[in-house]
Write a protein that holds these residues in place. Sequence first.
Motif, PDB file in Angstrom:
ATOM      1  N   ASN A  94       0.840  -1.192   0.000  1.00  0.00           N
ATOM      2  CA  ASN A  94       0.000   0.000   0.000  1.00  0.00           C
ATOM      3  C   ASN A  94       0.875   1.242   0.000  1.00  0.00           C
ATOM      4  O   ASN A  94       1.896   1.278   0.691  1.00  0.00           O
ATOM      5  N   LYS A 156      -9.795   2.233   0.814  1.00  0.00           N
ATOM      6  CA  LYS A 156     -10.939   1.735   0.038  1.00  0.00           C
ATOM      7  C   LYS A 156     -10.761   0.231  -0.140  1.00  0.00           C
ATOM      8  O   LYS A 156      -9.698  -0.230  -0.577  1.00  0.00           O
ATOM      9  N   TYR A 158     -11.609  -1.961  -2.232  1.00  0.00           N
ATOM     10  CA  TYR A 158     -11.247  -2.511  -3.528  1.00  0.00           C
ATOM     11  C   TYR A 158     -10.010  -1.832  -4.122  1.00  0.00           C
ATOM     12  O   TYR A 158      -9.643  -2.094  -5.259  1.00  0.00           O
ATOM     13  N   LYS A 159      -9.364  -0.971  -3.333  1.00  0.00           N
ATOM     14  CA  LYS A 159      -8.151  -0.279  -3.778  1.00  0.00           C
ATOM     15  C   LYS A 159      -7.127  -0.241  -2.642  1.00  0.00           C
ATOM     16  O   LYS A 159      -6.650   0.813  -2.250  1.00  0.00           O
TER      17      LYS A 159
END
Length: 186
Positions: A94, A156, A158-159
């Motif tokens: 990330n 998020k 999905y991110k």
Amino acid sequence: MKKIVEFLKLLFEKEQEAIFLEYQKDKIEEYNIFIEEQINIHFENPYEKSLGRTIPFNLIGKIHNPASDRFYKSKENASYPTQRNLYKISHYQNGTYGDLWACYISVDNPGTGQTKILHSCFIVALIDEDLKIVAQFNPDRDTGKWAFVGGDRELKMYKLGKLLSIERYLVPVNDDWGIEQYNKDI
């Protein structure tokens, strides 16, 4: 991933103890201290830019008023709570946190004979050399998507970043949506 599994196992063991303390009216103070010192320290309270302050984020809240006597009576012969089920962990790279792990889990105290459904996803990161839960998502069964519950609002579901690896441990049971999420490479 072993260190993440060990972190969750320890947290879930503490959660079992907290649930058991919650069943006892004469242990409210002990329960509140235990929650603060043993469980909620594993959650990272996010700074909310729009409000200009830190927002509390934790697994279990303190008891401010005792439950009804009927509740405590119903728990007198209750068995010790069972530990949450861990279904899968997805490891991400990330941009904000570096390593990030999405941990797919059951509801607390799922019982031995109850349906094993996917209930939450804890997002875990290393903060100042300690593993912390930085966000939580729960399924919104109406939309079929993950809904933000608490923690870092910038994350998020999905991110989460670049997917590095996935380890699957236990398949959800009688939960079509949960099985679908379990099988997805997310």
